[in-house]
Design a protein around this motif. Structure first.
Motif, PDB file in Angstrom:
ATOM      1  N   ARG A 355       0.901  -1.190   0.018  1.00 31.08           N
ATOM      2  CA  ARG A 355      -0.060  -0.033  -0.039  1.00 31.08           C
ATOM      3  C   ARG A 355       0.968   1.375   0.190  1.00 31.08           C
ATOM      4  O   ARG A 355       2.002   1.232   0.651  1.00 31.08           O
ATOM      5  N   VAL A 356       0.349   2.268  -0.202  1.00 28.36           N
ATOM      6  CA  VAL A 356       1.012   3.533  -0.596  1.00 28.36           C
ATOM      7  C   VAL A 356       0.277   4.592   0.151  1.00 28.36           C
ATOM      8  O   VAL A 356      -0.856   4.898  -0.242  1.00 28.36           O
ATOM      9  N   PHE A 357       0.871   5.383   0.897  1.00 30.19           N
ATOM     10  CA  PHE A 357       0.151   6.558   1.765  1.00 30.19           C
ATOM     11  C   PHE A 357       0.844   7.776   1.247  1.00 30.19           C
ATOM     12  O   PHE A 357       2.212   7.708   1.113  1.00 30.19           O
ATOM     13  N   CYS A 358       0.174   8.867   1.122  1.00 32.61           N
ATOM     14  CA  CYS A 358       0.909  10.228   0.533  1.00 32.61           C
ATOM     15  C   CYS A 358       0.683  11.006   1.799  1.00 32.61           C
ATOM     16  O   CYS A 358      -0.514  11.405   2.439  1.00 32.61           O
ATOM     17  N   ARG A 359       1.622  11.914   2.115  1.00 34.82           N
ATOM     18  CA  ARG A 359       1.717  12.754   3.295  1.00 34.82           C
ATOM     19  C   ARG A 359       2.191  13.940   2.840  1.00 34.82           C
ATOM     20  O   ARG A 359       3.575  14.080   2.500  1.00 34.82           O
ATOM     21  N   ILE A 360       1.570  15.260   2.851  1.00 36.83           N
ATOM     22  CA  ILE A 360       2.125  16.543   2.812  1.00 36.83           C
ATOM     23  C   ILE A 360       2.432  17.261   3.959  1.00 36.83           C
ATOM     24  O   ILE A 360       1.682  17.474   4.946  1.00 36.83           O
ATOM     25  N   ARG A 361       3.423  17.603   4.227  1.00 34.83           N
ATOM     26  CA  ARG A 361       3.864  18.310   5.436  1.00 34.83           C
ATOM     27  C   ARG A 361       3.434  19.736   5.484  1.00 34.83           C
ATOM     28  O   ARG A 361       3.331  20.376   4.386  1.00 34.83           O
ATOM     29  N   PRO A 362       3.066  20.533   6.477  1.00 33.93           N
ATOM     30  CA  PRO A 362       2.773  21.910   6.456  1.00 33.93           C
ATOM     31  C   PRO A 362       3.922  22.819   6.163  1.00 33.93           C
ATOM     32  O   PRO A 362       5.021  22.375   6.299  1.00 33.93           O
ATOM     33  N   LEU A 363       3.623  24.054   5.705  1.00 36.15           N
ATOM     34  CA  LEU A 363       4.593  24.992   5.735  1.00 36.15           C
ATOM     35  C   LEU A 363       5.184  25.571   7.073  1.00 36.15           C
ATOM     36  O   LEU A 363       4.589  25.421   7.884  1.00 36.15           O
ATOM     37  N   ASP A 431      -2.950  10.342  13.978  1.00 39.95           N
ATOM     38  CA  ASP A 431      -3.686  10.264  12.487  1.00 39.95           C
ATOM     39  C   ASP A 431      -3.007   9.229  11.661  1.00 39.95           C
ATOM     40  O   ASP A 431      -3.735   8.352  11.039  1.00 39.95           O
ATOM     41  N   VAL A 432      -1.848   9.433  11.570  1.00 36.95           N
ATOM     42  CA  VAL A 432      -1.255   8.462  10.337  1.00 36.95           C
ATOM     43  C   VAL A 432      -0.761   7.319  11.278  1.00 36.95           C
ATOM     44  O   VAL A 432      -1.077   6.339  10.421  1.00 36.95           O
ATOM     45  N   PHE A 433      -0.701   7.217  12.232  1.00 36.59           N
ATOM     46  CA  PHE A 433      -0.602   5.967  12.913  1.00 36.59           C
ATOM     47  C   PHE A 433      -1.463   4.988  13.136  1.00 36.59           C
ATOM     48  O   PHE A 433      -1.520   3.769  12.816  1.00 36.59           O
ATOM     49  N   GLU A 434      -2.840   5.566  13.172  1.00 31.24           N
ATOM     50  CA  GLU A 434      -3.929   5.150  13.345  1.00 31.24           C
ATOM     51  C   GLU A 434      -4.247   4.071  11.840  1.00 31.24           C
ATOM     52  O   GLU A 434      -4.628   2.966  11.853  1.00 31.24           O
ATOM     53  N   GLU A 435      -3.719   4.364  10.726  1.00 29.94           N
ATOM     54  CA  GLU A 435      -3.968   3.863   9.530  1.00 29.94           C
ATOM     55  C   GLU A 435      -3.013   2.820   9.388  1.00 29.94           C
ATOM     56  O   GLU A 435      -3.298   1.730   8.665  1.00 29.94           O
ATOM     57  N   ILE A 436      -1.857   2.835  10.187  1.00 28.28           N
ATOM     58  CA  ILE A 436      -0.788   1.717   9.894  1.00 28.28           C
ATOM     59  C   ILE A 436      -0.676   0.671  11.064  1.00 28.28           C
ATOM     60  O   ILE A 436      -0.135  -0.291  11.114  1.00 28.28           O
ATOM     61  N   SER A 437      -1.696   1.039  12.229  1.00 29.28           N
ATOM     62  CA  SER A 437      -1.474   0.352  13.351  1.00 29.28           C
ATOM     63  C   SER A 437      -1.922  -1.191  12.974  1.00 29.28           C
ATOM     64  O   SER A 437      -1.616  -1.959  13.888  1.00 29.28           O
ATOM     65  N   GLN A 438      -2.888  -1.586  12.035  1.00 29.81           N
ATOM     66  CA  GLN A 438      -3.224  -2.835  11.767  1.00 29.81           C
ATOM     67  C   GLN A 438      -2.153  -3.634  11.190  1.00 29.81           C
ATOM     68  O   GLN A 438      -1.873  -4.776  11.345  1.00 29.81           O
ATOM     69  N   LEU A 439      -1.010  -2.929  10.369  1.00 27.65           N
ATOM     70  CA  LEU A 439      -0.075  -3.578   9.564  1.00 27.65           C
ATOM     71  C   LEU A 439       0.960  -3.875  10.919  1.00 27.65           C
ATOM     72  O   LEU A 439       1.512  -5.188  10.833  1.00 27.65           O
ATOM     73  N   VAL A 440       1.166  -3.203  12.009  1.00 32.65           N
ATOM     74  CA  VAL A 440       1.812  -3.605  13.205  1.00 32.65           C
ATOM     75  C   VAL A 440       1.343  -4.592  13.920  1.00 32.65           C
ATOM     76  O   VAL A 440       2.149  -5.537  14.358  1.00 32.65           O
ATOM     77  N   GLN A 441       0.125  -4.771  13.992  1.00 32.18           N
ATOM     78  CA  GLN A 441      -0.534  -5.848  14.774  1.00 32.18           C
ATOM     79  C   GLN A 441      -0.262  -7.329  13.836  1.00 32.18           C
ATOM     80  O   GLN A 441       0.201  -8.338  14.385  1.00 32.18           O
ATOM     81  N   SER A 442      -0.229  -7.113  12.345  1.00 32.12           N
ATOM     82  CA  SER A 442       0.280  -8.244  11.457  1.00 32.12           C
ATOM     83  C   SER A 442       1.584  -8.744  11.942  1.00 32.12           C
ATOM     84  O   SER A 442       2.060  -9.850  11.966  1.00 32.12           O
ATOM     85  N   ALA A 443       2.694  -8.042  12.276  1.00 33.42           N
ATOM     86  CA  ALA A 443       3.744  -8.200  12.673  1.00 33.42           C
ATOM     87  C   ALA A 443       4.075  -9.138  13.827  1.00 33.42           C
ATOM     88  O   ALA A 443       4.566  -9.892  13.869  1.00 33.42           O
ATOM     89  N   LEU A 444       2.928  -8.744  14.807  1.00 34.51           N
ATOM     90  CA  LEU A 444       2.915  -9.594  15.923  1.00 34.51           C
ATOM     91  C   LEU A 444       2.108 -10.849  15.939  1.00 34.51           C
ATOM     92  O   LEU A 444       2.212 -11.627  16.645  1.00 34.51           O
ATOM     93  N   ASP A 445       1.283 -10.900  14.909  1.00 30.97           N
ATOM     94  CA  ASP A 445       0.532 -12.036  14.230  1.00 30.97           C
ATOM     95  C   ASP A 445       1.589 -13.093  13.792  1.00 30.97           C
ATOM     96  O   ASP A 445       1.291 -14.335  13.360  1.00 30.97           O
TER      97      ASP A 445
END
Length: 708
Positions: A355-363, A431-445
């Motif tokens: 999967r690919v997430f895009c993040r734009i940092r603020p000014l 907010d960003v980590f909430e989207e990847i937390s399920q992948l982190v759980q997969s490492a524990l599985d």
């Protein structure tokens, strides 16, 4: 003297001489002895470098050397006979010793048993050519007719030389025979060494079995100590009960003595109260009534005690049923955990293993001046947060969806990109980590998970992955992932799971691996394969730390951040010049269900991609930029090869892809952050990053498999 005659021995003929231990004796020509008063005297052979001098008598030094040679040969024969009996001798005969023996024997000729009177034989004048031919013909005829060499005259040095050469050839054959025996002995030595290695392996297995037995004995000792402690506790409890009963008995005895005294006093009173028996008749009836009442009360008390016993028994049965229900619920909960893992993995596979997430940092800072912090060339039209639009006055490209519009009377090219999730500048780390937390759980599985940040220099990759450890709000993906893993592992302990964690952190700088947790010693690290079928990747000499808490991991991150290579460029005053890789190995076992799992979590902060002409890199910075761009290009090639299902995936073209090969292929789950700078002057680099991320998002690397 005839120049065509050959010397008796030269250094080039040493290899033809017999080896020690050869039993073939040198053939003695008839010319070796000449009559001298009824006795025979052996001629002395001239040295190799004196071929034209006449023969001389044997000197005392020559006779001494001959005796030493005979003694050496007899000693060598005894040694060879003893070595042939002892088949387990492991000392190989070296070629150096063999050559030394050959040289010694080449200069030791047979000496007579007893020294003879030395005499000098004067050489005769060589015959004419016609006479020599006649003599040779007669000698040849004699050899042919009799089948044995005829005794040569003393002046025929050439014939004697030929006999000596024949003798040396026979000794060379003996030498080749000994070489064959030496080869057989060496083969035997190799066989014995292999048996020795096999026996050493058996010894190691026995030692491991012994260690296992020692551990079992220690466990049984611990159980025995626990049983003894329980016995002592029960014994003390029963002893206290016995003491209480004895105390009650002593109390009843005292009461009995008191009652006996009272009875004696009553008997005395009875003798005085006989006169008042009649008066006490009514009182006696009253007492009888009270006695009947007491009996009734006692019967009621017995009934109450019986009812209480039944109630206690009923409650015990109820508790037993509840315990069985609790065990059943716990079993169901464990089964639910197994089912949850399967469903969780199914959901992650439906979302895509890459999967690919895009993040734009603020000014930030001076970037806010002039536009009040508004990013004019970026739009987010999708309510679900999956689309990014970029406006630019530029040519149209076939790689993106381009919409033509007009702004301020000028044609504007609008580039539209679609990803699994697009995070706007105001999105927080949580907010960003909430989207990847399920992948982190997969490492524990028990799955291999790789999360890496890609983008140009200064786009916020390091902040996304590491963040700031000063407050919880600015924590990056790495510390948040570690916090979730330890929290989930603690929760899973109630279901029988026990986890162990090992952390390591390294950087790849100019295609060289550096240990960020090392003790400062420069050591060469190599990427190697291990495990069944070379399925696991490890780095030799890398510092691996057993971690048991979140705080210990955060301390390691602080140390690694201080050791990482950074430098200033025109694009960024603190640019990461290396790829930083944080690895966390997770191993779990369930003592109740017997399940086990093994996973790896790779969190990678890639070096910033940049154009050399824009960054102004020179010297060492130029070399760093070239290596960074090359490794990022190889990363793209690997992902494209995986997406195209190519038979060969070029993992080995880069240290980065070689290290992450088990976390990029079909046996893994991969997430890519493409970080984008909001500055308009970085539009070209941002466009290149988004194009690369789009290609990655279109790849399908297959289904991940759980490692047990």
């Amino acid at each position: 003297m005839d120049s065509s005659r050959k010397p008796l021995a030269t250094r080039s003929n040493l290899s033809r001489l017999p080896l020690p231990g050869s039993r073939q004796k040198r053939a003695r020509s008839p010319e070796d002895e000449v009559p001298s008063g009824g006795k025979k005297s052996r001629l002395e052979v001239p040295p190799p470098n004196q071929t034209t001098k006449p023969a001389r008598s044997l000197s005392s030094s020559t006779l001494t050397a001959a005796r030493n040679s005979a003694a050496a040969r007899s000693k060598l024969k005894r040694t060879e006979s003893s070595s042939s009996v002892n088949k387990r001798s492991t000392a190989p005969v070296t070629s150096k010793n063999l050559r030394t023996t050959e040289v010694q024997k080449s200069f030791n000729f047979r000496a007579p048993a007893k020294p003879q009177t030395s005499m000098t034989v004067r050489p005769r004048a060589p015959p004419t050519s016609a006479a020599s031919k006649a003599v040779n013909q007669s000698l040849n005829a004699t050899v042919v007719s009799t089948g044995a060499p005829k005794k040569r005259p003393a002046w025929d040095l050439k014939g004697r030389l030929q006999d000596m050469e024949a003798h040396m050839q026979r000794q060379a054959k003996d030498s080749s025979s000994l070489q064959g025996q030496l080869t057989q002995y060496n083969d035997r030595i190799v066989q014995l060494e292999s048996q020795n290695q096999k026996l050493s392996g058996d010894v190691v297995e026995k030692e491991m079995a012994s260690e296992t037995a020692v551990k079992e004995i220690q466990e049984l000792k611990n159980k025995l100590n626990a049983a003894e402690q329980e016995f002592e506790t029960t014994k003390r409890t029963l002893q206290r009960e016995i003491d209480d009963l004895q105390f009650q008995k002593s109390t009843l005895d005292r009461q009995k003595i008191t009652l006996e005294g009272e009875l004696a006093a009553s008997m005395k009173e009875i003798s005085g109260l006989k006169a008042t028996v009649a008066e006490m008749t009514s009182a006696q009836a009253t007492v009888r009534a009270e006695l009947e009442t007491a009996k009734l009360q006692l019967d009621a008390a017995f009934k109450d005690i019986s009812n209480l016993k039944q109630t206690v028994q009923d409650r015990d049965n109820t508790l037993k049923i509840r315990d069985e229900s609790i065990e059943s619920y716990q079993e169901k909960e464990r089964n639910h955990e197994t089912e949850r893992r399967k469903l969780h993995n199914t959901i992650q596979e439906l979302k895509g293993n890459i999967r690919v997430f895009c993040r734009i940092r603020p000014l930030l800072g001076d970037e806010l001046l002039g536009n009040d912090g508004v990013i004019n060339h970026m739009n987010f039209p999708d309510m679900d947060g999956k689309v990014l639009e970029m406006d630019k006055l530029s040519d149209m490209s076939v790689n993106e969806s381009v919409l033509n519009s007009t702004k301020g009377g000028r044609a504007v090219s609008k580039y539209e990109f679609s990803f699994d999730r697009v995070f706007q500048p105001e999105s927080s780390q949580a907010d960003v980590f909430e989207e990847i937390s399920q992948l982190v759980q997969s490492a524990l599985d028990g799955y291999n998970v790789c999360i890496f940040a890609y983008g140009q220099t200064g786009s916020g990759k390091t902040f996304t992955m590491e963040g700031s450890l000063q407050s919880d709000e600015t924590l990056g993906m790495i510390p948040r992932a570690v916090r979730q893993i330890f929290s989930s592992a603690l929760h899973l302990q109630q279901k029988g799971w026990k986890y162990t964690f090992q952390a390591a952190m390294l950087e790849i700088y100019n295609e060289t691996i550096r240990d960020l947790l090392g003790k400062g010693k420069e050591e060469k690290h190599e990427i190697k394969m291990c495990g069944k079928g070379d399925s696991d990747v490890y780095v030799s000499g890398l510092t691996v730390v057993d971690v048991t808490s979140e705080d210990k991991v955060l301390n390691l991150l602080r140390k690694a951040t201080e050791n990482r290579a950074v430098a200033e460029t025109k694009c960024n005053e603190r640019s990461s010049r290396s790829h930083s890789v944080f690895q966390l190995r997770l191993t779990g076992e369930n003592s109740i269900t017997g399940e086990s799992c093994k996973g790896i979590l790779n969190l990678v902060d890639l070096a910033g991609s940049e154009r050399v002409k824009d960054s102004g890199s020179e010297g060492q910075r130029l070399i760093e930029a070239q290596n960074i761009n090359k490794s990022l290009s190889n990363l793209g090639n690997v992902i494209m090869a995986l997406g195209n299902k190519d038979k060969h995936v070029p993992y080995r073209n880069s240290k980065l892809t070689y290290l992450l090969q088990n976390s990029l292929g079909g046996n893994s789950k991969t997430l890519m952050f493409v970080n984008v700078s909001p500055k308009e002057e970085c539009f070209g680099e941002s466009l290149n990053s988004l194009r690369f991320a789009t290609k990655v998002n279109q790849c399908n690397i297959g289904t991940a498999q759980k490692k047990k």
